[in-house]
Design an enzyme around this catalytic site. Sequence first.
Site, PDB file in Angstrom:
ATOM      1  N   ASN A 244      -6.706   0.243   9.188  1.00  0.00           N
ATOM      2  CA  ASN A 244      -5.656  -0.681   9.608  1.00  0.00           C
ATOM      3  C   ASN A 244      -5.591  -0.811  11.129  1.00  0.00           C
ATOM      4  O   ASN A 244      -4.627  -1.338  11.672  1.00  0.00           O
ATOM      5  CB  ASN A 244      -4.304  -0.206   9.079  1.00  0.00           C
ATOM      6  CG  ASN A 244      -4.283  -0.098   7.568  1.00  0.00           C
ATOM      7  OD1 ASN A 244      -4.830  -0.947   6.869  1.00  0.00           O
ATOM      8  ND2 ASN A 244      -3.673   0.956   7.056  1.00  0.00           N
TER       9      ASN A 244
ATOM     10  N   HIS B 199       6.760  -2.559  -0.062  1.00  0.00           N
ATOM     11  CA  HIS B 199       6.077  -1.270   0.102  1.00  0.00           C
ATOM     12  C   HIS B 199       6.925  -0.100  -0.420  1.00  0.00           C
ATOM     13  O   HIS B 199       8.151  -0.116  -0.342  1.00  0.00           O
ATOM     14  CB  HIS B 199       5.812  -1.063   1.591  1.00  0.00           C
ATOM     15  CG  HIS B 199       4.888   0.062   1.924  1.00  0.00           C
ATOM     16  ND1 HIS B 199       5.349   1.317   2.235  1.00  0.00           N
ATOM     17  CD2 HIS B 199       3.541   0.116   2.008  1.00  0.00           C
ATOM     18  CE1 HIS B 199       4.311   2.100   2.506  1.00  0.00           C
ATOM     19  NE2 HIS B 199       3.205   1.395   2.388  1.00  0.00           N
TER      20      HIS B 199
ATOM     21  N   GLU C 153       8.400  -7.510   3.307  1.00  0.00           N
ATOM     22  CA  GLU C 153       7.379  -7.261   4.319  1.00  0.00           C
ATOM     23  C   GLU C 153       7.050  -8.602   4.962  1.00  0.00           C
ATOM     24  O   GLU C 153       7.204  -9.638   4.323  1.00  0.00           O
ATOM     25  CB  GLU C 153       6.103  -6.687   3.672  1.00  0.00           C
ATOM     26  CG  GLU C 153       6.297  -5.298   3.122  1.00  0.00           C
ATOM     27  CD  GLU C 153       5.060  -4.755   2.392  1.00  0.00           C
ATOM     28  OE1 GLU C 153       3.944  -4.935   2.889  1.00  0.00           O
ATOM     29  OE2 GLU C 153       5.239  -4.163   1.324  1.00  0.00           O
TER      30      GLU C 153
ATOM     31  N   SER D 276       1.131  -5.600   2.373  1.00  0.00           N
ATOM     32  CA  SER D 276       0.068  -4.670   2.723  1.00  0.00           C
ATOM     33  C   SER D 276      -1.089  -4.673   1.732  1.00  0.00           C
ATOM     34  O   SER D 276      -2.211  -4.372   2.107  1.00  0.00           O
ATOM     35  CB  SER D 276       0.642  -3.263   2.861  1.00  0.00           C
ATOM     36  OG  SER D 276       1.262  -2.869   1.657  1.00  0.00           O
TER      37      SER D 276
ATOM     38  N   ASP E  74       9.658  -5.625   7.238  1.00  0.00           N
ATOM     39  CA  ASP E  74       8.730  -4.565   7.631  1.00  0.00           C
ATOM     40  C   ASP E  74       7.435  -5.245   8.080  1.00  0.00           C
ATOM     41  O   ASP E  74       6.725  -5.855   7.283  1.00  0.00           O
ATOM     42  CB  ASP E  74       8.479  -3.625   6.442  1.00  0.00           C
ATOM     43  CG  ASP E  74       7.579  -2.459   6.815  1.00  0.00           C
ATOM     44  OD1 ASP E  74       6.851  -2.561   7.822  1.00  0.00           O
ATOM     45  OD2 ASP E  74       7.588  -1.456   6.088  1.00  0.00           O
TER      46      ASP E  74
ATOM     47  N   HIS F 190       1.964  -4.761   9.090  1.00  0.00           N
ATOM     48  CA  HIS F 190       0.633  -5.379   9.226  1.00  0.00           C
ATOM     49  C   HIS F 190       0.678  -6.697   9.990  1.00  0.00           C
ATOM     50  O   HIS F 190      -0.314  -7.417  10.028  1.00  0.00           O
ATOM     51  CB  HIS F 190       0.017  -5.598   7.846  1.00  0.00           C
ATOM     52  CG  HIS F 190      -0.159  -4.322   7.089  1.00  0.00           C
ATOM     53  ND1 HIS F 190      -1.264  -3.522   7.251  1.00  0.00           N
ATOM     54  CD2 HIS F 190       0.659  -3.678   6.231  1.00  0.00           C
ATOM     55  CE1 HIS F 190      -1.136  -2.446   6.483  1.00  0.00           C
ATOM     56  NE2 HIS F 190       0.035  -2.509   5.861  1.00  0.00           N
TER      57      HIS F 190
ATOM     58  N   LYS G 241      -0.768   1.267  12.945  1.00  0.00           N
ATOM     59  CA  LYS G 241      -1.805   0.365  12.413  1.00  0.00           C
ATOM     60  C   LYS G 241      -2.386  -0.460  13.562  1.00  0.00           C
ATOM     61  O   LYS G 241      -3.194   0.064  14.311  1.00  0.00           O
ATOM     62  CB  LYS G 241      -1.223  -0.438  11.273  1.00  0.00           C
ATOM     63  CG  LYS G 241      -0.976   0.505  10.096  1.00  0.00           C
ATOM     64  CD  LYS G 241      -0.234  -0.055   8.932  1.00  0.00           C
ATOM     65  CE  LYS G 241      -0.070   1.054   7.893  1.00  0.00           C
ATOM     66  NZ  LYS G 241       0.939   0.743   6.892  1.00  0.00           N
TER      67      LYS G 241
END
Length: 372
Positions: free
Chosen positions: A48, A134, A178, A182, A207, A210, A230
């Site tokens: 990541n 997540h 998110e 992810s 969140d 990524h 990440k």
Amino acid sequence: MQTLESFAELEVEELQKEQLLRSFSENERHNSARILRNDKELISFCCNDYFGLSQHPVVKQAAIEATEKYGIGSGASRYISGNHPYYDLLEKKLAAYKGTEAALVFGSGYLANIGTIPALVGKGDLIIADKLAHACLLDGAKLSGAKLLRFKHNDIEACRRILETHRQDYQKCLIITETIFSMDGDRAPVSELATIAKQHDSWLLTDDAHGIGVLEPHPEVPLQIGTLSKGLGSYGGYLCASQKVIDYVRNKARSAIFSTALPPATVAAAIASLEILEKEPERAENALENAQYFTKLMGLEQAQSTIVPYIVGDERTALDLAKKLEEAGFLVSAIRPPTVPKGTARLRFTFSSEHSRDSIENLSRILQTRTR
Ligand SMILES: *Cc1c(COP(=O)(O)O)cnc(C)c1O
């Protein structure tokens, strides 16, 4: 009577039968896109570290200097004596980057979620979460004691229906998603969620683990969680929010209060990474373009992020395919339940600015011959 050992042994056998047993293999990473495993060099499509920052000389130097200056461990929690000078600088930079007034750094993204959510809601409150959110968002929700309802993945109307039916029965309401998912790599409709959250007297928490670098920040989101581990290539997590919210969460989040502060090197490295990410936006552009090059070669839907799922269905097929790719020199992770829903086992490819077009072409060629 069942002994501790026989209990553990039976459970492991069960996981083995279901192809769900997990173990570690030893890896050496000297380069963001390559991994040494069992003395064999593999091109990694499972880190990541999207912008190569974990291996960047300037970032490494920042960590070395911080270590020389302040040592390895921070010695205590931030509330006691662990609050070294890098924290304040990083929090200011994160807040500025995300367009919020303030930020609070946690020990990890996981800790940020399980600390922030229970600080904000509890018994008598409602959490509405995307179905694919997540594990640590769901763990935070469970810890809070609030009622948890889930809406169909990325379905604004489904979220709205839950709000219309249930919002009135609870005091506070938190909506959770998110920004980039992810395991699927797709983007949440963040602006629309922010709007319906406001309309229904609810708070939106995103969140962005990524998303950093790849997604435009969303300053309209009042609670922005993320990780330093990440894209930023370091370690740690954070919450960006208004000053009032940060002052409150700092006093309530148990995962911040009852845990030792991050090492100086880790925080100094995150500062250096964030500076590079801001100065060199082409790193994020290249990482995204690499993912899109892969989806184009594979005839898949265009990548929306640096993550591309390749869903194969059952666990065995995913593991076999990952093994074949490893034999061909590519390291790819097979993702199985419970990380993803049953029947959607997959290979998860992550792309970084450090991948060459050649290696992406080779990967896609080999994947196509192995799956034919
Ligand atoms: C990885 C991840 C986390 C956890 O962050 P860490 O810093 O690794 O603990 C949280 N949320 C999402 C969506 C993630 O992908």
